[in-house]
Every structure is written in C-alpha cells, then in structure tokens.
Design a protein around this motif. Structure first.
Motif, short mmCIF file in Angstrom:
data_model
loop_
_atom_site.label_atom_id
_atom_site.label_comp_id
_atom_site.label_asym_id
_atom_site.label_seq_id
_atom_site.Cartn_x
_atom_site.Cartn_y
_atom_site.Cartn_z
N LEU A 47 0.81 -1.22 0.00
CA LEU A 47 0.00 0.00 0.00
C LEU A 47 0.84 1.27 0.00
O LEU A 47 0.47 2.27 -0.62
CB LEU A 47 -0.92 -0.02 1.22
CG LEU A 47 -1.94 1.10 1.34
CD1 LEU A 47 -2.91 1.05 0.16
CD2 LEU A 47 -2.69 0.99 2.64
N GLN A 48 1.99 1.24 0.63
CA GLN A 48 2.82 2.44 0.74
C GLN A 48 3.18 3.03 -0.62
O GLN A 48 3.28 4.25 -0.75
CB GLN A 48 4.11 2.11 1.49
CG GLN A 48 3.90 1.84 2.94
CD GLN A 48 5.20 1.44 3.60
OE1 GLN A 48 6.20 2.14 3.49
NE2 GLN A 48 5.19 0.31 4.27
N GLU A 49 3.35 2.19 -1.62
CA GLU A 49 3.71 2.66 -2.96
C GLU A 49 2.58 3.44 -3.63
O GLU A 49 2.83 4.23 -4.53
CB GLU A 49 4.12 1.48 -3.84
CG GLU A 49 5.32 0.73 -3.34
CD GLU A 49 6.56 1.61 -3.25
OE1 GLU A 49 6.78 2.45 -4.14
OE2 GLU A 49 7.32 1.45 -2.28
N ARG A 50 1.36 3.21 -3.21
CA ARG A 50 0.20 3.86 -3.84
C ARG A 50 -0.32 5.06 -3.07
O ARG A 50 -1.19 5.77 -3.56
CB ARG A 50 -0.92 2.84 -4.02
CG ARG A 50 -0.51 1.68 -4.92
CD ARG A 50 -1.66 0.75 -5.15
NE ARG A 50 -2.49 0.67 -3.97
CZ ARG A 50 -3.09 -0.42 -3.54
NH1 ARG A 50 -2.95 -1.52 -4.18
NH2 ARG A 50 -3.83 -0.40 -2.46
N CYS A 51 0.17 5.26 -1.88
CA CYS A 51 -0.33 6.34 -1.02
C CYS A 51 0.21 7.70 -1.43
O CYS A 51 1.29 7.82 -2.00
CB CYS A 51 0.05 6.09 0.43
SG CYS A 51 -0.89 4.79 1.24
N SER A 52 -0.57 8.71 -1.08
CA SER A 52 -0.10 10.09 -1.07
C SER A 52 0.08 10.45 0.40
O SER A 52 -0.56 9.87 1.27
CB SER A 52 -1.14 11.03 -1.68
OG SER A 52 -1.29 10.78 -3.05
N TYR A 53 0.93 11.42 0.64
CA TYR A 53 1.23 11.81 2.01
C TYR A 53 1.06 13.32 2.14
O TYR A 53 1.53 14.07 1.29
CB TYR A 53 2.66 11.40 2.37
CG TYR A 53 2.88 9.92 2.17
CD1 TYR A 53 2.47 9.01 3.12
CD2 TYR A 53 3.44 9.44 1.00
CE1 TYR A 53 2.62 7.64 2.92
CE2 TYR A 53 3.61 8.07 0.79
CZ TYR A 53 3.20 7.19 1.76
OH TYR A 53 3.35 5.83 1.56
N LEU A 54 0.34 13.73 3.17
CA LEU A 54 0.21 15.15 3.47
C LEU A 54 1.16 15.45 4.62
O LEU A 54 0.94 15.00 5.75
CB LEU A 54 -1.22 15.50 3.87
CG LEU A 54 -2.28 15.37 2.79
CD1 LEU A 54 -3.66 15.68 3.35
CD2 LEU A 54 -1.97 16.29 1.62
N VAL A 55 2.19 16.20 4.33
CA VAL A 55 3.21 16.54 5.32
C VAL A 55 2.91 17.97 5.79
O VAL A 55 3.13 18.92 5.04
CB VAL A 55 4.62 16.42 4.72
CG1 VAL A 55 5.68 16.82 5.74
CG2 VAL A 55 4.86 15.01 4.21
N ASP A 56 2.35 18.07 6.99
CA ASP A 56 1.86 19.36 7.49
C ASP A 56 0.99 20.05 6.44
O ASP A 56 1.11 21.25 6.20
CB ASP A 56 3.00 20.26 7.95
CG ASP A 56 3.49 19.91 9.36
OD1 ASP A 56 2.77 19.17 10.08
OD2 ASP A 56 4.58 20.37 9.73
N GLY A 57 0.11 19.27 5.81
CA GLY A 57 -0.86 19.80 4.86
C GLY A 57 -0.40 19.93 3.43
O GLY A 57 -1.18 20.30 2.56
N VAL A 58 0.86 19.62 3.14
CA VAL A 58 1.39 19.72 1.78
C VAL A 58 1.55 18.31 1.22
O VAL A 58 2.23 17.47 1.80
CB VAL A 58 2.75 20.45 1.77
CG1 VAL A 58 3.33 20.50 0.36
CG2 VAL A 58 2.61 21.85 2.35
N THR A 59 0.92 18.06 0.07
CA THR A 59 0.94 16.72 -0.50
C THR A 59 2.29 16.37 -1.12
O THR A 59 2.96 17.24 -1.69
CB THR A 59 -0.18 16.55 -1.55
OG1 THR A 59 -0.28 15.17 -1.90
CG2 THR A 59 0.05 17.37 -2.79
N THR A 60 2.68 15.11 -0.95
CA THR A 60 3.92 14.63 -1.55
C THR A 60 3.81 13.12 -1.76
O THR A 60 3.02 12.46 -1.11
CB THR A 60 5.15 14.94 -0.67
OG1 THR A 60 6.34 14.58 -1.40
CG2 THR A 60 5.13 14.19 0.64
N ARG A 61 4.61 12.63 -2.66
CA ARG A 61 4.81 11.19 -2.83
C ARG A 61 6.30 10.86 -2.64
O ARG A 61 6.71 9.73 -2.74
CB ARG A 61 4.35 10.72 -4.21
CG ARG A 61 2.84 10.70 -4.34
CD ARG A 61 2.45 10.13 -5.69
NE ARG A 61 1.02 10.05 -5.80
CZ ARG A 61 0.31 8.96 -5.58
NH1 ARG A 61 0.91 7.84 -5.24
NH2 ARG A 61 -0.99 8.97 -5.73
#
Length: 79
Positions: free
Chosen positions: A44-58
């Motif tokens: 699943l980690q490969e398909r996730c997006s991450y919001l780092v303090d509200g800023v999206t990143t992959r």
C-alpha cells in the motif's frame, strides 16, 4: 515527534489510527510502522499520497525535522 495518521485502507493495514515517530525521513517513518498486516502495508505504501503538514507529496525522502503531522492517504474511489 511527528504524528503519522492513517486513513481508510492504510488504517486497516496498520491496525491503528495514528502513531508517533522521531524518524528523520518519511521513508524511515513508514518502514518503522508496526503494521498488523505487514504484506498489505508494504504494498500500500507505494500507492499512497502523504500530506506533510498539509502539503501533498509522494517523495518518501521528505525530511520530517520540524514536521508535526503526516497524513497517510491511500487511493480513494470516486475522488
């Protein structure tokens, strides 16, 4: 400390809503998660997006120094 918050399929794979970490990077933090379903979590980690303090990143090499919250967002249907 950075709080990792898990949503939807990520929450199901990890088995909890959130955890805290002192990891240096997002990748280090994700690798350290003690998931209840390790195979599902790894995939699943490969398909996730991450919001780092509200800023999206992959970019999993994102540093976590000074970061309060990372939201782990798996793909959602219809959105």
């Amino acid at each position: 400390m950075t709080t990792l918050r898990f949503f939807a399929a990520a929450r199901a794979a990890v088995g909890q809503d959130e955890t805290t970490t002192s990891a240096a990077t997002l990748d280090d933090a994700l690798r350290a998660v003690a998931a209840s379903d390790t195979d599902r979590w790894a995939a699943l980690q490969e398909r996730c997006s991450y919001l780092v303090d509200g800023v999206t990143t992959r970019d999993r090499s994102t540093p976590l120094a000074g970061v309060d919250t990372v939201d782990v967002m798996p793909p959602f249907a219809g959105g």
